[in-house]
Design a protein around this motif. Structure first.
Motif, PDB file in Angstrom:
ATOM      1  N   SER A  39       0.845  -1.116   0.061  1.00  0.00           N
ATOM      2  CA  SER A  39      -0.097  -0.056  -0.050  1.00  0.00           C
ATOM      3  C   SER A  39       0.916   1.207  -0.026  1.00  0.00           C
ATOM      4  N   ALA A  40       2.119   1.022  -0.089  1.00  0.00           N
ATOM      5  CA  ALA A  40       2.808   2.101   0.061  1.00  0.00           C
ATOM      6  C   ALA A  40       2.888   3.087  -1.345  1.00  0.00           C
ATOM      7  N   VAL A  52       5.479  -1.653 -10.878  1.00  0.00           N
ATOM      8  CA  VAL A  52       6.802  -1.939 -10.792  1.00  0.00           C
ATOM      9  C   VAL A  52       7.515  -1.427  -9.459  1.00  0.00           C
ATOM     10  N   TYR A  53       6.965  -0.323  -9.107  1.00  0.00           N
ATOM     11  CA  TYR A  53       7.721   0.387  -7.698  1.00  0.00           C
ATOM     12  C   TYR A  53       7.451  -0.646  -6.690  1.00  0.00           C
ATOM     13  N   SER A  54       6.083  -1.387  -6.552  1.00  0.00           N
ATOM     14  CA  SER A  54       5.880  -1.984  -5.434  1.00  0.00           C
ATOM     15  C   SER A  54       6.641  -3.416  -5.275  1.00  0.00           C
ATOM     16  N   LEU A  55       6.883  -4.029  -6.716  1.00  0.00           N
ATOM     17  CA  LEU A  55       7.633  -5.215  -6.905  1.00  0.00           C
ATOM     18  C   LEU A  55       9.238  -4.770  -6.418  1.00  0.00           C
ATOM     19  N   LEU A  56       9.748  -3.681  -6.940  1.00  0.00           N
ATOM     20  CA  LEU A  56      11.086  -3.282  -6.635  1.00  0.00           C
ATOM     21  C   LEU A  56      11.306  -2.978  -5.194  1.00  0.00           C
ATOM     22  N   GLU A  57      10.081  -2.524  -4.415  1.00  0.00           N
ATOM     23  CA  GLU A  57      10.138  -2.398  -2.920  1.00  0.00           C
ATOM     24  C   GLU A  57      10.139  -3.476  -2.279  1.00  0.00           C
ATOM     25  N   THR A  58       9.334  -4.639  -2.748  1.00  0.00           N
ATOM     26  CA  THR A  58       9.200  -5.919  -1.980  1.00  0.00           C
ATOM     27  C   THR A  58      10.417  -6.648  -2.015  1.00  0.00           C
ATOM     28  N   ASN A  63      16.791   2.434  -3.785  1.00  0.00           N
ATOM     29  CA  ASN A  63      17.783   3.274  -2.966  1.00  0.00           C
ATOM     30  C   ASN A  63      17.031   4.326  -2.537  1.00  0.00           C
ATOM     31  N   GLY A  64      16.668   4.454  -1.265  1.00  0.00           N
ATOM     32  CA  GLY A  64      15.896   5.271  -0.450  1.00  0.00           C
ATOM     33  C   GLY A  64      16.498   6.787  -0.876  1.00  0.00           C
ATOM     34  N   LYS A  65      18.080   6.835  -0.536  1.00  0.00           N
ATOM     35  CA  LYS A  65      18.481   8.154  -0.596  1.00  0.00           C
ATOM     36  C   LYS A  65      18.722   8.568  -2.278  1.00  0.00           C
ATOM     37  N   ALA A  66      18.561   7.748  -3.075  1.00  0.00           N
ATOM     38  CA  ALA A  66      18.520   8.181  -4.602  1.00  0.00           C
ATOM     39  C   ALA A  66      17.181   8.837  -4.851  1.00  0.00           C
TER      40      ALA A  66
END
Length: 114
Positions: A39-40, A52-58, A63-66
């Protein structure tokens, strides 16, 4: 703490020597964490889709800083487009990101894209 629809399977309960209550607790935490990731919100929708974001986050491939730096550069660009002075824009960003120093934000916004 329970999650609707979160039911442990029999193999989860039988596979370890821990009491059922402990196994259910860990299963609930894992289910809640997965739901929170799903749900992010996607902070970079102009670059990648939500799926795609959800898959990469999972898979912990972001890279949170980037991502933060990208958002700061975009915000700085928007402020400059609205005729806000560079120094004032950096100060505004510093207020939004209080944990960053003025010079750090300046380095982020003036960094050359590689």
């Amino acid at each position: 703490m329970t999650v609707q629809g979160a039911k442990p399977t029999a193999d989860r309960v039988e596979c370890c020597a821990l009491p059922v209550r402990v196994v259910l607790y860990f299963y609930t935490i894992q289910t809640v964490s997965t739901m929170q990731i799903a749900s992010a919100t996607n902070p970079i929708p102009d670059l990648i889709s939500d799926a795609v974001y959800s898959l990469l986050e999972t898979h912990d491939l972001l890279n949170g800083k980037a991502i933060r730096d990208y958002q700061i550069r975009n915000r700085f660009r928007d402020l400059r487009d609205d005729d806000v002075g560079a120094s004032e824009a950096i100060e505004m960003l510093r207020e939004e990101h209080a944990y960053l120093q003025y010079d750090t934000i300046r380095k982020i916004v003036y960094k050359l894209n590689r």
